[in-house]
Each structure stands twice: as structure tokens, then as C-alpha cells.
Design a protein around this motif. Structure first.
Motif, mmCIF file in Angstrom:
data_model
loop_
_atom_site.group_PDB
_atom_site.id
_atom_site.type_symbol
_atom_site.label_atom_id
_atom_site.label_comp_id
_atom_site.label_asym_id
_atom_site.label_seq_id
_atom_site.Cartn_x
_atom_site.Cartn_y
_atom_site.Cartn_z
ATOM 1 N N ARG A 61 47.244 41.351 46.568
ATOM 2 C CA ARG A 61 46.199 42.213 47.214
ATOM 3 C C ARG A 61 46.930 43.400 47.957
ATOM 4 N NH1 ARG A 61 41.661 39.527 50.868
ATOM 5 N NH2 ARG A 61 40.281 41.421 51.488
ATOM 6 N N LYS A 62 48.119 43.563 48.684
ATOM 7 C CA LYS A 62 48.504 44.891 48.926
ATOM 8 C C LYS A 62 48.631 45.836 48.176
ATOM 9 C CE LYS A 62 52.415 46.222 52.086
ATOM 10 N NZ LYS A 62 53.765 46.000 52.519
ATOM 11 N N ARG A 63 49.241 45.152 46.471
ATOM 12 C CA ARG A 63 49.390 46.211 45.782
ATOM 13 C C ARG A 63 48.201 46.849 45.194
ATOM 14 N NH1 ARG A 63 52.626 46.971 41.102
ATOM 15 N NH2 ARG A 63 52.105 49.021 39.994
ATOM 16 N N PHE A 64 47.123 46.151 44.745
ATOM 17 C CA PHE A 64 46.087 46.368 44.172
ATOM 18 C C PHE A 64 44.660 46.496 44.906
ATOM 19 C CE2 PHE A 64 48.789 44.455 40.853
ATOM 20 C CZ PHE A 64 48.870 45.588 39.999
ATOM 21 N N GLY A 65 44.712 46.041 46.000
ATOM 22 C CA GLY A 65 43.542 46.107 46.847
ATOM 23 C C GLY A 65 42.365 44.970 46.814
ATOM 24 N N LEU A 66 42.637 43.914 46.057
ATOM 25 C CA LEU A 66 41.975 43.044 45.924
ATOM 26 C C LEU A 66 42.739 41.679 45.401
ATOM 27 C CD1 LEU A 66 39.133 44.126 43.357
ATOM 28 C CD2 LEU A 66 38.731 43.282 45.806
ATOM 29 N N PRO A 67 42.227 40.165 45.726
ATOM 30 C CA PRO A 67 42.969 39.052 45.524
ATOM 31 C C PRO A 67 43.059 39.169 44.078
ATOM 32 C CG PRO A 67 41.325 38.540 47.162
ATOM 33 C CD PRO A 67 40.970 40.121 46.677
ATOM 34 N N PRO A 68 43.801 38.151 43.482
ATOM 35 C CA PRO A 68 44.037 38.087 42.039
ATOM 36 C C PRO A 68 42.769 37.828 41.458
ATOM 37 C CG PRO A 68 45.985 37.251 43.008
ATOM 38 C CD PRO A 68 45.010 37.304 44.068
ATOM 39 N N LEU A 69 42.093 36.737 41.859
ATOM 40 C CA LEU A 69 40.997 36.423 40.895
ATOM 41 C C LEU A 69 39.699 37.420 40.994
ATOM 42 C CD1 LEU A 69 40.661 32.555 41.281
ATOM 43 C CD2 LEU A 69 41.546 33.925 39.429
ATOM 44 N N GLN A 70 39.572 38.217 42.068
ATOM 45 C CA GLN A 70 38.639 39.156 42.089
ATOM 46 C C GLN A 70 38.894 40.201 41.343
ATOM 47 O OE1 GLN A 70 37.324 40.309 46.005
ATOM 48 N NE2 GLN A 70 37.284 38.295 46.917
ATOM 49 N N HIS A 71 40.376 40.601 41.135
ATOM 50 C CA HIS A 71 40.774 41.580 40.427
ATOM 51 C C HIS A 71 40.617 41.318 38.971
ATOM 52 C CE1 HIS A 71 44.126 44.876 39.447
ATOM 53 N NE2 HIS A 71 42.749 45.421 39.574
ATOM 54 N N ARG A 72 40.753 40.154 38.625
ATOM 55 C CA ARG A 72 40.650 39.749 37.274
ATOM 56 C C ARG A 72 39.188 40.029 36.692
ATOM 57 N NH1 ARG A 72 41.935 33.751 35.740
ATOM 58 N NH2 ARG A 72 43.681 34.591 34.477
ATOM 59 N N LYS A 73 38.257 39.746 37.673
ATOM 60 C CA LYS A 73 36.803 40.116 37.333
ATOM 61 C C LYS A 73 36.631 41.350 37.040
ATOM 62 C CE LYS A 73 34.660 36.219 39.746
ATOM 63 N NZ LYS A 73 33.926 35.864 40.771
ATOM 64 N N LEU A 74 37.145 42.253 37.654
ATOM 65 C CA LEU A 74 37.197 43.737 37.838
ATOM 66 C C LEU A 74 37.893 44.361 36.496
ATOM 67 C CD1 LEU A 74 35.957 46.272 39.386
ATOM 68 C CD2 LEU A 74 38.380 46.443 40.035
ATOM 69 N N LEU A 75 39.030 43.846 36.004
ATOM 70 C CA LEU A 75 39.969 43.882 34.859
ATOM 71 C C LEU A 75 38.967 43.688 33.683
ATOM 72 C CD1 LEU A 75 43.243 42.740 35.989
ATOM 73 C CD2 LEU A 75 42.555 45.369 35.528
ATOM 74 N N LEU A 76 38.243 42.438 33.426
ATOM 75 C CA LEU A 76 37.736 42.003 32.417
ATOM 76 C C LEU A 76 36.367 42.929 32.241
ATOM 77 C CD1 LEU A 76 38.205 38.156 32.563
ATOM 78 C CD2 LEU A 76 39.155 39.868 31.150
ATOM 79 N N SER A 77 35.812 43.567 33.250
ATOM 80 C CA SER A 77 34.488 44.382 32.920
ATOM 81 C C SER A 77 34.836 45.516 32.718
ATOM 82 C CB SER A 77 33.968 44.546 34.569
ATOM 83 O OG SER A 77 34.720 45.337 35.374
ATOM 84 N N GLY A 78 36.314 45.867 32.459
ATOM 85 C CA GLY A 78 36.758 47.381 32.061
ATOM 86 C C GLY A 78 36.688 48.404 32.861
ATOM 87 N N ILE A 79 36.427 48.011 34.323
ATOM 88 C CA ILE A 79 36.343 49.131 35.344
ATOM 89 C C ILE A 79 37.842 48.910 36.013
ATOM 90 C CG2 ILE A 79 35.340 49.911 37.451
ATOM 91 C CD1 ILE A 79 32.919 48.136 36.637
ATOM 92 N N GLY A 80 38.236 50.140 36.125
ATOM 93 C CA GLY A 80 39.723 50.505 36.746
ATOM 94 C C GLY A 80 40.722 49.684 36.051
ATOM 95 N N ALA A 81 40.531 49.339 34.656
ATOM 96 C CA ALA A 81 41.556 48.639 34.185
ATOM 97 C C ALA A 81 42.649 49.596 33.518
ATOM 98 C CB ALA A 81 40.857 47.778 32.768
ATOM 99 N N GLY A 82 42.361 50.699 33.195
ATOM 100 C CA GLY A 82 43.546 51.731 32.807
ATOM 101 C C GLY A 82 43.535 51.890 31.339
ATOM 102 N N ARG A 83 42.377 51.429 30.682
ATOM 103 C CA ARG A 83 42.352 51.313 29.276
ATOM 104 C C ARG A 83 41.909 52.804 28.944
ATOM 105 N NH1 ARG A 83 42.119 46.215 26.637
ATOM 106 N NH2 ARG A 83 41.905 47.411 24.906
ATOM 107 N N PHE A 84 41.989 53.262 27.624
ATOM 108 C CA PHE A 84 41.964 54.679 27.309
ATOM 109 C C PHE A 84 40.696 54.767 26.452
ATOM 110 C CE2 PHE A 84 44.815 53.039 23.859
ATOM 111 C CZ PHE A 84 44.049 53.103 22.868
ATOM 112 N N GLU A 85 39.986 53.644 26.098
ATOM 113 C CA GLU A 85 38.723 54.072 25.515
ATOM 114 C C GLU A 85 37.385 54.361 26.332
ATOM 115 O OE1 GLU A 85 40.559 51.062 25.743
ATOM 116 O OE2 GLU A 85 39.436 49.770 25.541
#
Length: 324
Positions: free
Chosen positions: A300-324
């Protein structure tokens, strides 16, 4: 009527597929026809249910048909992106397994490779996947020969990391099924320059970290993320004093050795969360954290969210750092 010498490619789209990979595949085929002077290739855009499929940038693509109704295909490419296993139907799984049994050519673009791996269709084949899915892929499918390259063409399997690497993969396939000359002339029509070899790396090497001692220290850390080495052990294995190690990290890494090591482990945790279904506690263990509480606080200190909440954000494609 399809000419006996004509090759048909099916592009099976999954929700949030990478649009750039799809465009590179179809444009490479189109330009190959143009430079050949006749229709050497045709392609079909396929879906599982006939409905438009939204790419990762939200643009919908209307398919030309159902994958279940596709005719004889020279190559079936799975075009996927985030969370590739979420919407693969049982009928599609059966179709892909049947095609593999019959010796059909199968391919995966970006994380389409993950679908093939999950179905057991990459056993004994070399493969590649988008670098952001690599950590989770290795954890989930350790038996598969995964390469850190832009594409792999191995007998009846063609896998590509996505993006512009898709063009190189298609050119390699064109060279295989027609001629190297047609592939070279198609590359020129793409203004692509020379065709990159399959072993070309996906990412640029970081010469800012060119000090050999620093590279050695980082390699030691990366090789021991699940069971982190104590600083005394790093000093012993590297043959460097702890003061020297501290100075190297501050100069070349911009932070202390412990902070750098922690960031490497948290990066691994993020990659596992975005590319596997591992529980948060299992991800923490695989990233070298002795307790779930410690892992959650650090994450949470590094990414601003707890792991499971950040997983939802990553899987949505928001803020995941992908180039497409």
C-alpha cells in the motif's frame, strides 16, 4: 472460391485485446497481398458470440463471423489482453483443443499465449508472452519453455509479445509459408526496415546501471526474491564490502540497497497480482514477505492501494502501465 495457394488467417478477439497487435497482423497480410500482386492471404476477424469486441482502448471491432463457424484456417491467432482467461467459453476451449489434435497452426498475440498455455497447448513448444505477464506466466506454467523475446515460431505454434512485434512474427510466418523474398518486400512496404529476429529482446537494456558490480548485485537480488538474501550474504557472494554496496546503490540506483531490494520484490508482487489468480497471501510469500500484514503495508505504501484492490485496477487496464 479460395485458391489452393491462398492462406487464411483467423483472428479470434477476446475482450480488451490489444488493438495495435490486431492492426499489425492484418496490415502485414494486406501489404503482403499488395506486393505479391495477388491475394496470397485472406483473414477473418472472429469472436465467440458474434458481438462486437471492445479493444483495450475501448474501440469496438465488429467480427466477420463466429470462430465456431470458421472454415479451413492456415493459422488461428488468439488476440487477448488483460485477464485473458476470464471470458474463454467451454466451446472455444474444445475447439482449440480439437484444432491442436488435428495439427492445426495456433498462435497467441500478447496474452493470447496464456490461453494456449492454460489449455495445455504449448507443452513442448517455445513461447513468448508480453513482458508484463511474464512473471505470472513463469509462476503458473513452469513447465513451458518461455523466452524473453519478441516472438517465437516453433512448428505449429506462433506466439508474439504484441505491439509491433506482431509484425515481425507475421513476417516470419509469411517467410515460412511462402518465401523469404515476399517477407522482405512486405517489411519494406511496412517501412519496417529489417525483420527483427525472434530472439530480439522486448525491452531495452538499462545502460544507466552499467557498472558491473552494481549489475552483479541487482542480479543477486533478482535471483532471490522469494527468499531474500541478508545484506551480509549479498556482501559475501559479491565479494564487496557493505559500505561499497551502499555507495553503489546510492549512486546507480538512487536509493539504499534495502529500499531497492524491497522495490524489486514489490514489482514482482504487482506482476503476480495482475497475471495470476494467486491469493494476496500467496503473492506475498512468493515475493519474500514473511507475513501478510507486512506485505499489505509495504504494498500500500508503494502503490497507494492494498494488493487486492490494486489487482482490480490492474485487471481493468487502468494504470497498469501497458502500452496499448
Amino acid at each position: 472460391m479460395t485458391s489452393p495457394t491462398q492462406h487464411t488467417v483467423g483472428l479470434l478477439l477476446f475482450p480488451r485485446f490489444q488493438l495495435l497487435a490486431y492492426v499489425m497482423a492484418t496490415e502485414t497480410l494486406r501489404l503482403a497481398n499488395k506486393v505479391a500482386g495477388h491475394s496470397v492471404f485472406r483473414w477473418e476477424t472472429l469472436s465467440q458470440n458474434g458481438a462486437p469486441v471492445a479493444a483495450s482502448n475501448g474501440v469496438p471491432v465488429v467480427p466477420s463471423g463466429l470462430v465456431a463457424n470458421a472454415g479451413d484456417l492456415s493459422l488461428l491467432l488468439l488476440c487477448a489482453g488483460y485477464d485473458p482467461l476470464a471470458e474463454v467459453s467451454e466451446s472455444t476451449k474444445a475447439l482449440l483443443r480439437k484444432r491442436a489434435r488435428l495439427g492445426g497452426m495456433l498462435g497467441g498475440l500478447d496474452t493470447g499465449t496464456v490461453i494456449l498455455a492454460e489449455l495445455g497447448l504449448l507443452a513442448g513448444y517455445r513461447a513468448v508472452v508480453h513482458f508484463e505477464a511474464e512473471t505470472g506466466f513463469r509462476e503458473t506454467y513452469p513447465e513451458i519453455s518461455l523466452e524473453t523475446a519478441i516472438y517465437a515460431l516453433d512448428r505449429e505454434r506462433l506466439t508474439a509479445a504484441g505491439g509491433t512485434a506482431t509484425g515481425d512474427a507475421m513476417l516470419a510466418w509469411i517467410a515460412k509459408v511462402t518465401s523469404p523474398d515476399l517477407a522482405v518486400r512486405t517489411a519494406e512496404a511496412l517501412i519496417h526496415g529489417s525483420i527483427r529476429p525472434s530472439g530480439a529482446p522486448q525491452r531495452q537494456s538499462k545502460r544507466v546501471q552499467g557498472n558491473p558490480h552494481f549489475r552483479l548485485l541487482v542480479a543477486l537480488m533478482k535471483d532471490h526474491l522469494e527468499e531474500p538474501l541478508a545484506m551480509d550474504e549479498i556482501a559475501r557472494r559479491s565479494g564487496l564490502g557493505k559500505r561499497r554496496i551502499q555507495a553503489l546503490f546510492l549512486r546507480h540506483g538512487g536509493k539504499t540497497p534495502s529500499a531497492y531490494y524491497l522495490d524489486l520484490r514489490l514489482d514482482r508482487a504487482r506482476d503476480l497480482l495482475s497475471s495470476t489468480t494467486m491469493s494476496a497471501s500467496a503473492v506475498g510469500v512468493a515475493s519474500g514477505f514473511a507475513s501478510p500484514e507486512w506485505f499489505c503495508r509495504a504494498y500500500r505504501k508503494r502503490f497507494g492501494l492494498p494488493p487486492l484492490q490494486h489487482r482490480k485496477l490492474l485487471l481493468s487496464g487502468i494504470g497498469a502501465g501497458r502500452f496499448e
